[in-house]
Scaffold this active site. Sequence first.
Site, PDB file in Angstrom:
ATOM      1  N   LYS A 246      23.199  -3.439  12.683  1.00 57.88           N
ATOM      2  CA  LYS A 246      22.569  -4.076  11.735  1.00 57.88           C
ATOM      3  C   LYS A 246      22.120  -5.451  12.394  1.00 57.88           C
ATOM      4  O   LYS A 246      20.955  -5.934  11.586  1.00 57.88           O
ATOM      5  CB  LYS A 246      23.759  -4.222  10.832  1.00 57.88           C
ATOM      6  CG  LYS A 246      24.392  -3.233  10.121  1.00 57.88           C
ATOM      7  CD  LYS A 246      24.061  -2.857   8.664  1.00 57.88           C
ATOM      8  CE  LYS A 246      24.655  -1.503   7.834  1.00 57.88           C
ATOM      9  NZ  LYS A 246      25.084  -0.379   9.051  1.00 57.88           N
TER      10      LYS A 246
HETATM   11  C1  LIG Z   1      25.003   1.033   8.861  1.00 59.83           C
HETATM   12  C2  LIG Z   1      25.487   1.780  10.091  1.00 59.83           C
HETATM   13  C3  LIG Z   1      25.264   3.158  10.028  1.00 59.83           C
HETATM   14  C4  LIG Z   1      24.379   3.961   8.958  1.00 59.83           C
HETATM   15  O1  LIG Z   1      23.030   3.164   9.033  1.00 59.83           O
HETATM   16  P1  LIG Z   1      21.888   3.655   7.590  1.00 59.83           P
HETATM   17  O2  LIG Z   1      20.786   2.894   7.955  1.00 59.83           O
HETATM   18  O3  LIG Z   1      22.538   2.871   6.746  1.00 59.83           O
HETATM   19  O4  LIG Z   1      21.857   4.969   7.609  1.00 59.83           O
HETATM   20  C5  LIG Z   1      25.596   3.890  11.210  1.00 59.83           C
HETATM   21  N1  LIG Z   1      26.234   3.450  12.090  1.00 59.83           N
HETATM   22  C6  LIG Z   1      26.790   2.058  12.174  1.00 59.83           C
HETATM   23  C7  LIG Z   1      27.586   1.469  13.056  1.00 59.83           C
HETATM   24  C8  LIG Z   1      26.266   1.257  11.038  1.00 59.83           C
HETATM   25  O5  LIG Z   1      26.843  -0.142  10.963  1.00 59.83           O
END
Ligand SMILES: *Cc1c(COP(=O)(O)O)cnc(C)c1O
Length: 495
Positions: free
Chosen positions: A112
């Site tokens: 993120k």
């Molecule tokens: C948010 C997240 C995901 C999922 O990603 P999306 O864009 O919501 O599909 C996968 N792995 C981690 C560690 C995340 O923080």
Amino acid sequence: MNLHYKSTRNSNLKVTASEAILTGLAPDGGLFVPEKLPTLDVSMEQLKDMSYQETAYAVMKQFLTDFTEEELKDCIRKAYDSKFDTEEIAPLVKVDDTYYLELFHGATIAFKDMALSILPHLLTTSAKKNHVENEIVILTATSGDTGKAALAGFADVEGTRIIVFYPKNGVSKVQELQMVTQKGSNVDVVAIHGNFDNAQSGVKAMFEDKELAQELAAKGYQFSSANSINIGRLVPQVAYYVNAYAKLLANEEIAEGELINVVVPTGNFGNILAAYYAKQMGVPIDKLICASNKNKVLFDFFQTGTYDKNREFVLTTSPSMDILISSNLERLIYLIAGEDSEKTRELMEELKNSGSYTITENMKAKLSDFASGYSDESETAESIRENYEKTGYVIDTHTAVAAHVCEQYRIKTGDAKKCVIASTASPYKFVKSVMTAIDEKYADADEFELLKVLEETSGVEMPQAIKDILDANILHTLECDADKMKETVKGILQV
Ligand SMILES: *Cc1c(COP(=O)(O)O)cnc(C)c1O
């Protein structure tokens, strides 16, 4: 050329990129999509020699056309700096015959950060461009990961404040410590007596409260969200897929134009959609492989054409993928519906009313760029252990879901194309599940003790983000009842 954005639920509504970033969600509840997906105007030959920041500019300028070169470069420079622990920003690591695109080198050691380190700058620039003079107050409800990444992104960004609500007993010890030790003169963190749903409902109610909006405006504030449906989070994510391909080429791992596959551990469908946009921009990607955990609503959708959230919600060791409504899928639905906003609205209404919808055969036929798979809890743990035993490389639980799906895909299809796996979190972030997968004897061990064990096991130094929380001061102790969130916000902002 000026690229406009339209709502997935009303093609007649058109806004500029900066307006789309400021607004987040379209007023009709739809998501903003570019009226035409742009292509790259630089060659792979040129991209090969570019830094991460240069690539990010080459990609983002095609999407955010109302930003000046100086504005965009300024945002990129402020986002992808020493907050990342490597100059490569998103390194590509070759392990055996697979490439891991490590997206966890930012402030909170999860992917993120790739978007949330730049969103605050895109948002404040958008505010300036649109003559918004209010200070922007970001409200976020979090079940752990997003809250910390948003706090780190917005901390001390001029013209913004951020208030994060989390459920007092609903996040892990490490996650809570990460949040309550957050520095920054514009950040507040509140533990609510309730669960994540209470926190989310409370935030939503404040966004919809017109009276509150007026009171805030009188004091020079307005709310905004750092939600993953904001186009300002999606666009920066396209850059690392372009960068990854260029790097494969630069390292002579692939020949010019060679097709690769990309495997993405998926929750809200943002990350994999960014990979799809990269493909549309001209990156030679063949299959986009969507990897789910036991909450395999997306796997079922790709198999059957029916999206059905009416099912048991399962808590897994890959919690950031424990999602039953993948919001960003709406952007893909819109594309495969032939950019038909009426059809998209209809399907989304069905989802809201009955919890499910089925796409037409015609739409289903347009999903051939995608493949899908899922991994249950024991397969995820096995994937971590096997990878470690075979190669010494330790992956986190989310990445392990993708690694398992990647292997299954290869066996099932015989497709021998090179695979890039999006590695979305550092194993340090989910140390308990990771170490227990490697050896069950750690099941009852202390989480903080295990950090040291992981360091010895993986040979990868403990990230600064973890060291920081081990001896940081607790700066936020505010708590409130779930029905007092509005009063709490007013108190913090003194309105
Ligand atoms: C948010 C997240 C995901 C999922 O990603 P999306 O864009 O919501 O599909 C996968 N792995 C981690 C560690 C995340 O923080």
